[in-house]
Design a protein around this motif. Structure first.
Motif, PDB file in Angstrom:
ATOM      1  N   TRP A 166       0.561   5.805   0.781  1.00 41.82           N
ATOM      2  CA  TRP A 166      -0.209   6.938   1.301  1.00 41.82           C
ATOM      3  C   TRP A 166       0.025   8.088   0.341  1.00 41.82           C
ATOM      4  O   TRP A 166       1.167   8.440   0.055  1.00 41.82           O
ATOM      5  N   GLN A 217      -5.249   4.238   3.167  1.00 38.71           N
ATOM      6  CA  GLN A 217      -4.162   3.678   2.380  1.00 38.71           C
ATOM      7  C   GLN A 217      -4.670   3.213   1.019  1.00 38.71           C
ATOM      8  O   GLN A 217      -5.774   2.704   0.905  1.00 38.71           O
ATOM      9  N   LEU A 218      -3.828   3.380   0.020  1.00 48.14           N
ATOM     10  CA  LEU A 218      -4.183   3.050  -1.357  1.00 48.14           C
ATOM     11  C   LEU A 218      -3.373   1.821  -1.789  1.00 48.14           C
ATOM     12  O   LEU A 218      -2.142   1.812  -1.669  1.00 48.14           O
ATOM     13  N   ASP A 254      -7.648  12.690  -0.854  1.00 51.11           N
ATOM     14  CA  ASP A 254      -6.380  11.966  -0.813  1.00 51.11           C
ATOM     15  C   ASP A 254      -6.468  10.938   0.312  1.00 51.11           C
ATOM     16  O   ASP A 254      -7.553  10.663   0.821  1.00 51.11           O
ATOM     17  N   SER A 255      -5.341  10.376   0.721  1.00 51.67           N
ATOM     18  CA  SER A 255      -5.370   9.328   1.747  1.00 51.67           C
ATOM     19  C   SER A 255      -5.888   9.826   3.089  1.00 51.67           C
ATOM     20  O   SER A 255      -6.300   9.024   3.923  1.00 51.67           O
ATOM     21  N   TYR A 280      -9.571   8.761   2.277  1.00 54.77           N
ATOM     22  CA  TYR A 280      -9.910   7.364   2.011  1.00 54.77           C
ATOM     23  C   TYR A 280      -8.873   6.356   2.474  1.00 54.77           C
ATOM     24  O   TYR A 280      -8.996   5.178   2.215  1.00 54.77           O
ATOM     25  N   GLU A 310      -0.857  12.149  -0.893  1.00 55.66           N
ATOM     26  CA  GLU A 310      -1.362  13.447  -0.459  1.00 55.66           C
ATOM     27  C   GLU A 310      -1.118  14.477  -1.547  1.00 55.66           C
ATOM     28  O   GLU A 310      -0.186  14.347  -2.339  1.00 55.66           O
ATOM     29  N   TYR A 361       0.835  -1.202   0.000  1.00 55.42           N
ATOM     30  CA  TYR A 361       0.000   0.000   0.000  1.00 55.42           C
ATOM     31  C   TYR A 361       0.869   1.251   0.000  1.00 55.42           C
ATOM     32  O   TYR A 361       2.063   1.186   0.311  1.00 55.42           O
TER      33      TYR A 361
END
Length: 116
Positions: free
Chosen positions: A49, A67-68, A61-62, A65, A51, A47
């Motif tokens: 993060w 962790q991506l 951004d994180s 929502y 911004e 994952y």
């Protein structure tokens, strides 16, 4: 601090673009944490993060929502091509200064020391 394009976690058919602030295994102090006092976040393996560079006017951004997953990233942004007057190689740009976890802890300790 790469700038990436990824599928929006909120709207999977839309693409978004943000800078990677942390990757798996790193601990990040989210920009909203400094304002709200919430806890720092340790990023899970696989994952990232993300911004926005302009945190005062940042969109989603994180901080919103979380962790991506790396699989949502579809590309890396290397050049700004529009508007023409701002053409630049983004690989040479620096991310904005953020408060590190150690700096945040020192600030908290200083505040506690002054209070006692």
């Amino acid at each position: 601090g790469d700038i990436v394009v990824f599928r929006s976690p909120k709207h999977g058919s839309k693409l978004a673009m943000k800078r990677i602030a942390a990757v798996g295994g790193e601990t990040v102090v989210p920009s909203k944490v400094v304002k709200s006092g919430a806890a720092p976040v340790t990023i899970k393996p696989g994952y990232v993060w993300v911004e926005a560079d302009n945190r005062d006017t940042a969109g989603r951004d994180s901080n919103e929502y979380g962790q991506l997953h790396e699989k949502m990233i579809v590309g890396k942004v290397t050049w700004l091509l529009w508007p023409w007057a701002r053409i630049q190689d983004l690989r040479k740009t620096q991310p904005p200064q953020t408060q590190s976890l150690n700096e945040l802890k020192r600030t908290e300790l200083d505040t506690e020391a002054k209070a006692s």
